[in-house]
Structures are given as structure tokens and as C-alpha cells.
Design a protein around this motif. Sequence first.
Motif, PDB file in Angstrom:
ATOM      1  N   SER A  70      10.868   4.577   5.019  1.00 15.11           N
ATOM      2  CA  SER A  70      10.707   3.952   6.331  1.00 15.11           C
ATOM      3  C   SER A  70      11.754   2.860   6.500  1.00 15.11           C
ATOM      4  O   SER A  70      12.392   2.428   5.532  1.00 15.11           O
ATOM      5  CB  SER A  70       9.306   3.355   6.484  1.00 15.11           C
ATOM      6  OG  SER A  70       9.083   2.331   5.532  1.00 15.11           O
ATOM      7  N   ASP A  72      12.633  -0.999   8.501  1.00 10.66           N
ATOM      8  CA  ASP A  72      12.270  -2.169   9.291  1.00 10.66           C
ATOM      9  C   ASP A  72      13.593  -2.781   9.729  1.00 10.66           C
ATOM     10  O   ASP A  72      14.224  -3.558   8.992  1.00 10.66           O
ATOM     11  CB  ASP A  72      11.438  -3.157   8.475  1.00 10.66           C
ATOM     12  CG  ASP A  72      10.940  -4.321   9.317  1.00 10.66           C
ATOM     13  OD1 ASP A  72      11.553  -4.631  10.365  1.00 10.66           O
ATOM     14  OD2 ASP A  72       9.915  -4.923   8.933  1.00 10.66           O
ATOM     15  N   LYS A  75      14.187  -6.521   9.664  1.00 10.40           N
ATOM     16  CA  LYS A  75      14.444  -7.093   8.340  1.00 10.40           C
ATOM     17  C   LYS A  75      15.659  -6.467   7.676  1.00 10.40           C
ATOM     18  O   LYS A  75      15.968  -6.798   6.530  1.00 10.40           O
ATOM     19  CB  LYS A  75      13.221  -6.916   7.442  1.00 10.40           C
ATOM     20  CG  LYS A  75      12.000  -7.680   7.922  1.00 10.40           C
ATOM     21  CD  LYS A  75      10.835  -7.522   6.963  1.00 10.40           C
ATOM     22  CE  LYS A  75       9.641  -8.323   7.444  1.00 10.40           C
ATOM     23  NZ  LYS A  75       8.478  -8.201   6.540  1.00 10.40           N
TER      24      LYS A  75
END
Length: 129
Positions: A70, A72, A75
Amino acid sequence: QLVESGGGLVQPGGSLRLSCTASGYTLDYYAIGWFRQAPGKEREGVSCISGNTDVDTYYSDQVKGRFIISRDNAKNTVYLQIDNLKPEDTAVYYCAAGNPRTPMQLSRLWVYWRTYDYWGQGTQVTVSS
């Protein structure tokens, strides 16, 4: 430069979450692959997530159902969640960044290390009781 973290020693059946971050550039543009290399074995691709606006994911048969990749983007990090760890998962895990490709290209090429241009130094995962 890519930096992996999150490795360690874990018992069989346990879980880890590996992280891949970058300094100096954003990862969301790139296809990010995770590879692993056990002692005496070839480096093998285990998972990949596509770059740019696509979010396609790919897994090797050995890890499908146990690993989840995954992103982000806030971030600037790509994760590899590893569940139900087995002793045969013991290896150094590397993340790598490659230029974005079409889904058809990436579905064929993600597993090959030459698809990627930038590599991290790796993080050790050891699965042992």
C-alpha cells in the motif's frame, strides 16, 4: 535514496510491516516493488504497486494472501504488510522504484529487478521460533 525499515526477528505466524521511504523525491510517481533475497538464492520479486495515478498491485504466488502492499502519499511511504510469516520468508527485503509503465507492461515486468532504477539497502526479516 530509498530507505527500508521495519524488519526484525519474528516467530512463525507473526506479522511485520515494512516501510519504504525516499529522500529528495516523491514516491507517488514511481512504481514501487518489493524484492527479497535469502542466503544463497536469487533476488525475487514479491510485490509491486503501480505509480502515478494508477493503483494496481501485484503479488507473487508465494506471498499472495499474506502480503499487502500500500501507499501513503502524504507520508511519502510505501508499506508491505506481511502476515502469517513463515520460516521461508526469511530474507533481506528491498524496495525499488521504477518509472511508471502501462498496466499491461507492469503486469509482465514488475517481477524483474531490471524494471527498477533505484534501490534501497534492504531490511532483514528473520522468521524463527
